[in-house]
Design a protein around this motif. Structure first.
Motif, PDB file in Angstrom:
ATOM      1  N   ALA A   1       0.836  -1.196   0.000  1.00 10.38           N
ATOM      2  CA  ALA A   1       0.000   0.000   0.000  1.00 10.38           C
ATOM      3  C   ALA A   1       0.871   1.246   0.000  1.00 10.38           C
ATOM      4  O   ALA A   1       1.984   1.246   0.536  1.00 10.38           O
ATOM      5  N   VAL A   2       0.349   2.297  -0.612  1.00 11.60           N
ATOM      6  CA  VAL A   2       1.002   3.603  -0.550  1.00 11.60           C
ATOM      7  C   VAL A   2       0.028   4.611   0.039  1.00 11.60           C
ATOM      8  O   VAL A   2      -1.190   4.478  -0.088  1.00 11.60           O
ATOM      9  N   VAL A   3       0.587   5.630   0.696  1.00 12.25           N
ATOM     10  CA  VAL A   3      -0.175   6.779   1.162  1.00 12.25           C
ATOM     11  C   VAL A   3       0.235   7.959   0.294  1.00 12.25           C
ATOM     12  O   VAL A   3       1.433   8.201   0.081  1.00 12.25           O
ATOM     13  N   THR A   4      -0.744   8.690  -0.222  1.00 13.36           N
ATOM     14  CA  THR A   4      -0.440   9.770  -1.152  1.00 13.36           C
ATOM     15  C   THR A   4      -0.476  11.135  -0.487  1.00 13.36           C
ATOM     16  O   THR A   4      -1.081  11.325   0.572  1.00 13.36           O
ATOM     17  N   GLY A   5       0.157  12.083  -1.147  1.00 17.15           N
ATOM     18  CA  GLY A   5      -0.083  13.488  -0.891  1.00 17.15           C
ATOM     19  C   GLY A   5      -1.249  13.920  -1.763  1.00 17.15           C
ATOM     20  O   GLY A   5      -1.992  13.084  -2.289  1.00 17.15           O
ATOM     21  N   ASP A   6      -1.442  15.222  -1.938  1.00 18.04           N
ATOM     22  CA  ASP A   6      -2.463  15.700  -2.855  1.00 18.04           C
ATOM     23  C   ASP A   6      -2.063  15.337  -4.277  1.00 18.04           C
ATOM     24  O   ASP A   6      -0.927  15.581  -4.696  1.00 18.04           O
ATOM     25  N   VAL A   7      -2.980  14.751  -5.028  1.00 19.15           N
ATOM     26  CA  VAL A   7      -2.737  14.404  -6.428  1.00 19.15           C
ATOM     27  C   VAL A   7      -3.873  14.992  -7.252  1.00 19.15           C
ATOM     28  O   VAL A   7      -5.054  14.734  -6.976  1.00 19.15           O
ATOM     29  N   ALA A   8      -3.532  15.775  -8.256  1.00 16.24           N
ATOM     30  CA  ALA A   8      -4.534  16.498  -9.037  1.00 16.24           C
ATOM     31  C   ALA A   8      -5.334  15.563  -9.936  1.00 16.24           C
ATOM     32  O   ALA A   8      -4.852  14.504 -10.353  1.00 16.24           O
ATOM     33  N   ARG A   9      -6.560  15.955 -10.225  1.00 19.55           N
ATOM     34  CA  ARG A   9      -7.382  15.210 -11.181  1.00 19.55           C
ATOM     35  C   ARG A   9      -6.689  15.162 -12.536  1.00 19.55           C
ATOM     36  O   ARG A   9      -6.037  16.114 -12.955  1.00 19.55           O
ATOM     37  N   ALA A  10      -6.821  14.030 -13.202  1.00 21.23           N
ATOM     38  CA  ALA A  10      -6.275  13.815 -14.548  1.00 21.23           C
ATOM     39  C   ALA A  10      -4.741  13.828 -14.574  1.00 21.23           C
ATOM     40  O   ALA A  10      -4.140  14.095 -15.617  1.00 21.23           O
TER      41      ALA A  10
ATOM     42  N   ARG B   1     -11.366  12.547 -10.458  1.00 16.51           N
ATOM     43  CA  ARG B   1     -11.339  13.364  -9.248  1.00 16.51           C
ATOM     44  C   ARG B   1      -9.906  13.490  -8.748  1.00 16.51           C
ATOM     45  O   ARG B   1      -9.034  12.692  -9.113  1.00 16.51           O
ATOM     46  N   ALA B   2      -9.686  14.467  -7.911  1.00 22.84           N
ATOM     47  CA  ALA B   2      -8.387  14.601  -7.254  1.00 22.84           C
ATOM     48  C   ALA B   2      -8.360  13.723  -6.008  1.00 22.84           C
ATOM     49  O   ALA B   2      -9.396  13.384  -5.450  1.00 22.84           O
ATOM     50  N   LEU B   3      -7.143  13.338  -5.590  1.00 24.91           N
ATOM     51  CA  LEU B   3      -6.976  12.626  -4.323  1.00 24.91           C
ATOM     52  C   LEU B   3      -6.436  13.595  -3.282  1.00 24.91           C
ATOM     53  O   LEU B   3      -5.515  14.358  -3.551  1.00 24.91           O
ATOM     54  N   ARG B   4      -7.021  13.531  -2.105  1.00 26.85           N
ATOM     55  CA  ARG B   4      -6.536  14.335  -0.996  1.00 26.85           C
ATOM     56  C   ARG B   4      -5.323  13.664  -0.357  1.00 26.85           C
ATOM     57  O   ARG B   4      -5.195  12.437  -0.357  1.00 26.85           O
ATOM     58  N   ALA B   5      -4.454  14.471   0.225  1.00 26.53           N
ATOM     59  CA  ALA B   5      -3.343  13.928   1.003  1.00 26.53           C
ATOM     60  C   ALA B   5      -3.900  13.038   2.106  1.00 26.53           C
ATOM     61  O   ALA B   5      -4.829  13.421   2.813  1.00 26.53           O
ATOM     62  N   GLY B   6      -3.342  11.837   2.223  1.00 29.93           N
ATOM     63  CA  GLY B   6      -3.847  10.878   3.194  1.00 29.93           C
ATOM     64  C   GLY B   6      -4.734   9.819   2.580  1.00 29.93           C
ATOM     65  O   GLY B   6      -5.365   9.053   3.302  1.00 29.93           O
ATOM     66  N   SER B   7      -4.767   9.741   1.242  1.00 25.98           N
ATOM     67  CA  SER B   7      -5.475   8.651   0.572  1.00 25.98           C
ATOM     68  C   SER B   7      -4.559   7.434   0.499  1.00 25.98           C
ATOM     69  O   SER B   7      -3.347   7.571   0.344  1.00 25.98           O
ATOM     70  N   ILE B   8      -5.144   6.242   0.603  1.00 26.67           N
ATOM     71  CA  ILE B   8      -4.386   4.994   0.590  1.00 26.67           C
ATOM     72  C   ILE B   8      -4.782   4.192  -0.639  1.00 26.67           C
ATOM     73  O   ILE B   8      -5.970   4.053  -0.949  1.00 26.67           O
ATOM     74  N   VAL B   9      -3.785   3.668  -1.338  1.00 24.91           N
ATOM     75  CA  VAL B   9      -4.020   2.808  -2.493  1.00 24.91           C
ATOM     76  C   VAL B   9      -3.288   1.492  -2.262  1.00 24.91           C
ATOM     77  O   VAL B   9      -2.070   1.475  -2.058  1.00 24.91           O
ATOM     78  N   LEU B  10      -4.044   0.374  -2.273  1.00 24.15           N
ATOM     79  CA  LEU B  10      -3.473  -0.959  -2.086  1.00 24.15           C
ATOM     80  C   LEU B  10      -3.285  -1.632  -3.438  1.00 24.15           C
ATOM     81  O   LEU B  10      -4.056  -1.419  -4.376  1.00 24.15           O
ATOM     82  N   ALA B  11      -2.263  -2.477  -3.518  1.00 25.19           N
ATOM     83  CA  ALA B  11      -2.035  -3.332  -4.687  1.00 25.19           C
ATOM     84  C   ALA B  11      -1.903  -4.761  -4.184  1.00 25.19           C
ATOM     85  O   ALA B  11      -0.978  -5.091  -3.454  1.00 25.19           O
ATOM     86  N   GLY B  12      -2.847  -5.585  -4.585  1.00 25.62           N
ATOM     87  CA  GLY B  12      -2.787  -6.961  -4.118  1.00 25.62           C
ATOM     88  C   GLY B  12      -4.019  -7.737  -4.507  1.00 25.62           C
ATOM     89  O   GLY B  12      -4.928  -7.176  -5.127  1.00 25.62           O
TER      90      GLY B  12
ATOM     91  N   LEU C   1       2.883   9.297  -9.577  1.00 25.06           N
ATOM     92  CA  LEU C   1       3.924   8.604  -8.819  1.00 25.06           C
ATOM     93  C   LEU C   1       4.668   9.567  -7.903  1.00 25.06           C
ATOM     94  O   LEU C   1       5.132   9.183  -6.819  1.00 25.06           O
ATOM     95  N   GLU C   2       4.773  10.816  -8.312  1.00 21.39           N
ATOM     96  CA  GLU C   2       5.421  11.823  -7.472  1.00 21.39           C
ATOM     97  C   GLU C   2       4.619  12.118  -6.219  1.00 21.39           C
ATOM     98  O   GLU C   2       5.134  12.694  -5.255  1.00 21.39           O
ATOM     99  N   GLY C   3       3.351  11.710  -6.213  1.00 17.32           N
ATOM    100  CA  GLY C   3       2.512  11.937  -5.047  1.00 17.32           C
ATOM    101  C   GLY C   3       2.635  10.870  -3.975  1.00 17.32           C
ATOM    102  O   GLY C   3       2.015  10.992  -2.910  1.00 17.32           O
ATOM    103  N   VAL C   4       3.425   9.823  -4.205  1.00 19.30           N
ATOM    104  CA  VAL C   4       3.609   8.774  -3.194  1.00 19.30           C
ATOM    105  C   VAL C   4       4.451   9.325  -2.050  1.00 19.30           C
ATOM    106  O   VAL C   4       5.576   9.784  -2.255  1.00 19.30           O
ATOM    107  N   ARG C   5       3.915   9.270  -0.866  1.00 20.23           N
ATOM    108  CA  ARG C   5       4.630   9.761   0.315  1.00 20.23           C
ATOM    109  C   ARG C   5       5.190   8.611   1.163  1.00 20.23           C
ATOM    110  O   ARG C   5       6.313   8.685   1.665  1.00 20.23           O
TER     111      ARG C   5
END
Length: 337
Positions: free
Chosen positions: A144-153, A253-264, A160-164
């Protein structure tokens, strides 16, 4: 750096910095109380945490104390959102071969994303509780990764630069008829209880060369009751890297800082000999895959799902042989089981 959240009686816990060897920790109170604060102001607060992390590793932190994963909440105990992606095509392909209709088909064009509950995420040592063993309890080893703010589109490269931060995850799934009946007509025919996370979240630079092109090139170790279930390579068979997964979520949509994305679940395809016989030397990342393989091999009985008293452990070691994020270790406890 490595960060964790300790239990303090509140919903969001207390942020601490953890040493590289996971042996000691230091409260981050003078910088931030909660991880979400840091994610909201990453550019300003993360360098201060990095300085504390360097001092802790050098033995200069004056108020360090022993780190105990038993005292940890999830690094981010509640998140704006939590998404799981079908990033390993072999998992869905194996399900299709075995006739598991409750799993979505694989796509080589774009990843499939599923929304998970994120209001109360589990710590690494919290129990797996289910209403009934007839719900067929499974847990999938995931990254899993936790993101910063990532803009829509955003493009995959921008995303990938948004991975914190990076973490391990144990995504519990109830696969039995009782669970399926409750979700008829509601998308995936799977019931998703809350997800558990490793005690520590790490910045990608902690992985060194093992973090490359949005993939983690390390081995995810899964054990059930002390016996190996899988030693799956997380990198080479990941069909969509984390930048692509985040970009897929940002299409509308944009992702807010603190969003989690799992791969599995982390999944590796079999090796095949000259006679066409297949073997899975890396094992599996979830019990469903183990049962599908047994089905394809013509087994008369299949391995059981998780039962009351079973203990599942998920870990991942770095190139130095040390646990990178700490282990998830959960026990299935009775609740009508």
């Amino acid at each position: 750096m490595k960060l964790a959240t300790l239990k303090d009686g509140s919903r969001d816990g207390q942020l601490v910095v953890v040493s590289r060897d996971l042996a000691s920790a230091h409260y981050a109170t003078g910088i931030a109380h909660r991880l979400q604060q840091v994610l909201d102001d990453w550019g300003y607060l993360s360098p201060q945490l990095q300085d504390l992390y360097d001092s802790l590793n050098a033995g200069r932190a004056r108020h360090a104390f022993p780190f105990d994963p038993q005292h940890c909440l999830a690094p981010l105990p509640r998140a704006y959102q939590c998404l799981q992606a079908s990033a390993y095509p072999h998992h869905a392909q194996l399900a299709q071969e075995a006739g598991a209709a409750s799993v979505h088909g694989a796509s080589t064009q774009e990843p499939l994303l599923e929304q998970l509950a994120s209001d109360a995420l589990q710590g690494p040592c919290e129990d797996i509780v289910a209403e009934s063993a007839a719900m067929d309890i499974d847990a999938a080893a995931a990254l899993a990764v936790v993101t910063g703010d990532v803009a829509r589109a955003s493009t995959a490269e921008q995303a990938l630069e948004g991975v914190r931060l990076l973490m391990l995850a144990s995504a519990v799934v109830l696969r039995g008829p009782q669970a399926l009946e409750r979700e008829r007509g509601q998308g995936p025919l799977l019931s998703r209880p809350t997800t558990a996370f490793s005690p520590v979240a790490v910045t990608p630079d902690e992985l060194g060369p093992a973090w490359a092109q949005g993939r983690v090139h390390l081995t995810v170790q899964t054990a059930l009751n002390g016996r190996k279930l899988g030693l799956c390579e997380a990198g080479p068979d990941m069909g969509f890297h984390f930048g692509q997964l985040i970009a897929q979520a940002c299409r509308t949509r944009a992702l807010r800082a603190g969003s989690i994305v799992l791969a599995g679940p982390v999944s590796n395809p079999p090796v095949q000999d000259a006679q066409g016989r297949r073997d899975w030397p890396r094992g599996v990342g979830c019990l469903a895959e183990k049962r599908w393989i047994e089905t394809l091999q013509g087994a008369k009985t299949l391995s059981p799902w998780l039962q009351s008293g079973d203990t599942l452990r998920i870990d991942m070691k770095g190139r130095d042989g040390l646990s990178l994020c700490g282990a998830i270790e959960q026990t299935v406890v009775p609740d009508g089981l």
